[in-house]
Design an enzyme around this catalytic site. Structure first.
Site, PDB file in Angstrom:
ATOM      1  N   GLU A 128      -1.299  -1.948  -7.753  1.00  0.00           N
ATOM      2  CA  GLU A 128      -0.357  -1.290  -7.288  1.00  0.00           C
ATOM      3  C   GLU A 128       0.782  -1.391  -8.369  1.00  0.00           C
ATOM      4  OE1 GLU A 128       1.470  -2.119  -3.375  1.00  0.00           O
ATOM      5  OE2 GLU A 128      -0.513  -1.990  -2.565  1.00  0.00           O
ATOM      6  N   GLU A 195       0.579   7.623  -2.975  1.00  0.00           N
ATOM      7  CA  GLU A 195       0.847   7.328  -1.486  1.00  0.00           C
ATOM      8  C   GLU A 195       2.268   7.502  -1.112  1.00  0.00           C
ATOM      9  OE1 GLU A 195      -0.083   3.533   0.185  1.00  0.00           O
ATOM     10  OE2 GLU A 195       0.806   3.960   1.874  1.00  0.00           O
TER      11      GLU A 195
HETATM   12  O1  KIV Z   1      -4.517  -1.102   1.270  1.00  0.00           O
HETATM   13  C1  KIV Z   1      -4.640   0.178   1.700  1.00  0.00           C
HETATM   14  O2  KIV Z   1      -5.548   0.402   2.506  1.00  0.00           O
HETATM   15  C2  KIV Z   1      -4.336   0.941   0.666  1.00  0.00           C
HETATM   16  C3  KIV Z   1      -4.515   2.696   0.824  1.00  0.00           C
HETATM   17  C4  KIV Z   1      -3.562   2.831   2.012  1.00  0.00           C
HETATM   18  C5  KIV Z   1      -4.515   3.335  -0.273  1.00  0.00           C
HETATM   19  O3  KIV Z   1      -3.650   0.544  -0.313  1.00  0.00           O
END
Ligand code: KIV
Length: 297
Positions: A128, A195
Site C-alpha cells: 500500500e 481504492e
Molecule cells: O485487503 C484487501 O482486500 C484489499 C482490497 C480491498 C483491494 O486490499
C-alpha cells in the site's frame, strides 16, 4: 459445479501469464479481481473465470473479526496464500503484504515478499501507499517478485488518512494520488489498485498509467475491478462501504440452513436411514446377543 470455466475474449488455458494483463488493458478487456482466503474460495473463483485473486489483509476484518487490517501478520497471509493456491490454478494469486512486513527497510520487504512467493505459492505481492513504499516496490521487483501497488484509501494507514474515507477529493490530493501511482509504475509495479477515489480521478489515473488500474470504489473507467469476497456475497455483517454490490445473500442462506438443521436435530427428523451406516444382519444379531448376555451377568 462445472469443471469447464467460462471462456471469454482474454481466456488463456493454464496460469494466466502476467504480461497478459497489459494486453488486456491495451485491448480494453476488463480485468476481474476478487479476494479469497482459503482453498474452496480459490477453487470457486477459478471456476467462475476470475483473472486475479487477492489474498487480502481485509481477511483481518471479514474473516478474523478484527476492527482493522493493521494487526494482520505475515504468517496469517502466508497460510491463507498456501490454501488459496491449492484451490486456484488459472488466476494469478497476489498476496497482500500486511502492515509491518515492508515498512522498515528494503531488505525486510524483499525477504517477506520472497517468503510469500516461495512458501505461500503467490505469483505476486501487493503493498500500500506511495512515498517510502515506492522504494520497497522497486527493491521487490528487482528481486524478481512482481508487485501490485495500491493508492487512494489505504486501510493499513487509515488513521493517518482520518478514517475509512474516500481519497483524492481535492485537486491537489488528486494530483498527488496520480503522482504516487506514476512513481509506483516507474518502480516496476505491474498494476495499481485505486481504492475509494472519485471516478474522474480514477479515469485520469487510468489514462496516465501504462499499467492496468484495478478499481474498488473508483467508478467504471478503471481497467479492472476488485471486490472483497465476503462483502459481495453477503457473508459479512460489518459495515459495507457504498461501493460494494451484493451479488448473493450467502449469510442469509447459511442462517436458514443452520436453523433447519437445528430444528431437525431437535425433532429427530435428522439423521434419516440414508445418513446412517448399517451392518450385516448376522453380525448385528451376534453383537446384540453378546450385549444382552453381558447385561444379564
Ligand atoms: O485487503 C484487501 O482486500 C484489499 C482490497 C480491498 C483491494 O486490499
Amino acid at each position: 459445479m462445472t469443471d469447464k470455466p467460462p471462456r471469454y475474449a482474454s481466456w488463456t488455458a493454464g496460469k494466466l501469464p502476467l504480461p497478459e494483463l497489459a494486453e488486456m488493458k491495451r485491448r480494453g478487456d476488463k480485468i476481474v479481481m476478487l479476494t479469497a482466503y482459503d482453498a474452496p474460495s480459490g477453487r470457486l473463483a477459478d471456476a467462475a473465470g476470475v483473472d486475479l485473486i487477492l489474498v487480502g489483509d481485509s481477511s483481518g476484518m471479514v474473516v478474523h473479526g478484527r476492527e482493522s487490517t493493521v494487526p494482520v501478520t505475515l504468517d496469517e497471509i502466508l497460510f491463507m496464500t498456501q490454501w488459496v493456491t491449492r484451490g486456484a490454478k488459472r488466476p494469478l494469486v497476489i498476496a497482500d503484504m500486511p502492515f509491518g512486513s515492508y515498512e522498515t527497510s528494503n531488505e525486510q520487504a524483499v525477504a517477506n515478499a520472497i517468503r510469500l512467493v516461495k512458501e505461500g505459492g503467490a505469483d505476486a505481492v501487493k503493498l500500500e501507499r506511495g512515498g517510502t513504499s515506492v522504494a520497497r516496490a522497486h527493491a521487490i521487483v528487482e528481486a524478481g517478485v512482481p508487485v501490485m501497488g495500491h493508492v487512494g484509501l489505504t486501510p493499513q494507514t487509515a488513521t493517518v488518512l482520518g478514517g475509512f474515507k474516500a481519497q483524492g477529493r481535492t485537486a491537489d490530493r488528486a494530483q498527488q494520488l496520480i503522482q504516487d501511482a506514476l512513481e509506483l509504475q516507474a518502480a516496476g509495479c505491474f498494476a495499481i489498485v485505486l481504492e475509494a477515489v472519485p471516478a474522474a480521478v480514477a479515469r485520469a489515473a487510468t489514462r496516465a498509467l501504462a499499467v492496468p488500474t484495478i478499481g474498488i470504489g473508483a467508478g467504471g473507467d478503471t481497467d479492472g475491478q476488485v471486490l472483497v469476497w465476503h462483502d459481495m456475497l453477503g457473508y459479512y455483517e460489518g459495515h459495507a462501504p457504498r461501493f460494494v454490490k451484493r451479488y448473493a445473500e450467502i449469510g442469509d442462506a447459511i442462517v436458514d440452513a443452520l436453523g433447519r438443521y437445528a430444528e431437525e436435530v431437535r425433532s429427530g427428523a435428522f439423521p434419516e436411514a440414508q445418513h446412517t451406516y448399517a451392518m450385516p444382519e448376522e453380525e448385528r444379531a451376534a453383537f446384540e446377543g453378546a450385549t444382552d448376555s453381558q447385561r444379564s451377568r
